[in-house]
Design a protein around this motif. Structure first.
Motif, short mmCIF file in Angstrom:
data_model
loop_
_atom_site.label_atom_id
_atom_site.label_comp_id
_atom_site.label_asym_id
_atom_site.label_seq_id
_atom_site.Cartn_x
_atom_site.Cartn_y
_atom_site.Cartn_z
N ARG A 217 44.64 45.98 26.48
CA ARG A 217 43.99 44.71 26.20
C ARG A 217 43.79 44.57 24.70
N SER B 295 49.38 27.08 39.85
CA SER B 295 50.25 27.93 39.05
C SER B 295 49.41 29.02 38.39
N LEU B 296 50.09 29.88 37.67
CA LEU B 296 49.44 30.98 36.96
C LEU B 296 49.62 30.80 35.48
N SER B 297 48.57 31.15 34.74
CA SER B 297 48.64 31.11 33.29
C SER B 297 48.11 32.44 32.78
N VAL B 298 48.54 32.84 31.60
CA VAL B 298 48.10 34.12 31.04
C VAL B 298 47.37 33.84 29.74
N GLY C 155 45.82 38.86 27.95
CA GLY C 155 46.50 39.45 29.09
C GLY C 155 45.84 39.15 30.42
N TRP D 15 45.03 37.11 33.72
CA TRP D 15 45.68 36.04 34.51
C TRP D 15 44.66 34.98 34.86
N ILE E 66 45.51 28.27 38.02
CA ILE E 66 45.28 26.85 37.81
C ILE E 66 45.13 26.22 39.19
N LEU F 146 49.47 36.28 44.75
CA LEU F 146 49.56 36.09 43.30
C LEU F 146 50.98 36.29 42.81
N ALA G 61 53.63 33.83 40.94
CA ALA G 61 54.25 34.13 39.65
C ALA G 61 55.77 33.99 39.73
#
Lengths: 132, 113
Positions: free
Chosen positions: A3, A77-80, A84, A86, A89, A112, A116
């Motif tokens: 991280r 959807s997924l955003s990062v 790092g 996750w 949305i 998940l 992705a």
């Protein structure tokens, strides 16, 4: 991957007591699973760990209960984040509002991962393949 | 009135991030709201915000179309917009693979399934 910000500046706090006493669990509107409010890794559980469905009750701040909609929110959807983390949305089925929420430690990893991989499932745009 | 050839259109806007001047009409004839080069947008739905919006993720509709999700850098509002044919595919694919590059759980376990 390490991280980038290993220690958060302000630790997450649980919300103060709400006026309506919700007990220690809520029932998911998508799959009717009884979900405890206590979640590993986050102080604000707002979606079902099994089907990732949420309810449109909060405004901008988690736990503020400012939204009047009460519609069902499905994971879109997924955003990062840059560190790092996750984010899921969610989009409201009733009013099309979008919101971003952190994943919890006990979220369904298979769901998940399917989300992705969704951009690469059906058909990748031709020009995207040319760019690779 | 819409002009058939978008390259003959004089209706343009300047990207708030990279300064590229682009036409308001995408090649498909739809109105465009983000820069095709850097995919950044401007928060014009809120009349008093007008701030820069950065692309954060790709959403896939049921019919397979890709949508681009923007977040406003000032008021954290999220919007979703369809992508157009001349969008920068490298940035689009980079955003699509970013969750797989930084998974919160090990992906090796899924090889057994």
């Amino acid at each position: 991957m390490p991280r980038r910000h290993p220690v958060r500046g302000v630790p997450q706090r649980a919300k103060d007591k709400r006026r309506d006493n919700p007990g220690d669990a809520f029932r998911c509107v998508g799959c009717r699973l009884d979900v405890p409010f206590h979640a590993p890794g986050t102080a604000h559980r707002n979606h079902c760990p099994n089907c990732l469905t949420s309810l449109h009750v909060d405004g901008r701040i988690p736990g503020d209960r400012r939204a009047r909609c009460r519609g069902r929110m499905v994971a879109l959807s997924l955003s990062v984040r840059p560190d790092g983390e996750w984010m899921i949305i969610h989009s409201c089925l009733a009013c099309d509002e979008l919101s971003a929420n952190r994943v919890a430690g006990d979220d369904n990893a298979l769901v998940l991962l399917r989300m992705a991989l969704r951009p690469f499932g059906a058909r990748l745009p031709q020009r995207a393949l040319l760019a690779l | 009135m819409t002009i058939k050839n978008p390259y003959l259109s004089m209706d343009t806007f300047t990207c708030v991030r990279c300064g590229l001047v682009v036409s308001r009409q995408a090649p498909e004839g739809r109105p465009r709201n983000h820069c095709p080069s850097c995919l950044h947008s401007q928060h014009t739905a809120d009349t008093d915000c007008q701030s820069r919006m950065i692309p954060i993720s790709i959403a896939v509709l049921r019919n397979g179309d890709w949508m681009l999700i923007h977040r406003c850098t000032r008021c954290d509002e999220l919007t979703s917009n369809p992508i157009s044919g001349d969008d920068n595919q490298l940035i689009l694919v980079r955003m699509a693979v970013r969750p797989l590059a930084q998974p919160p759980f090990p992906l090796e376990a899924f090889g057994d399934l």
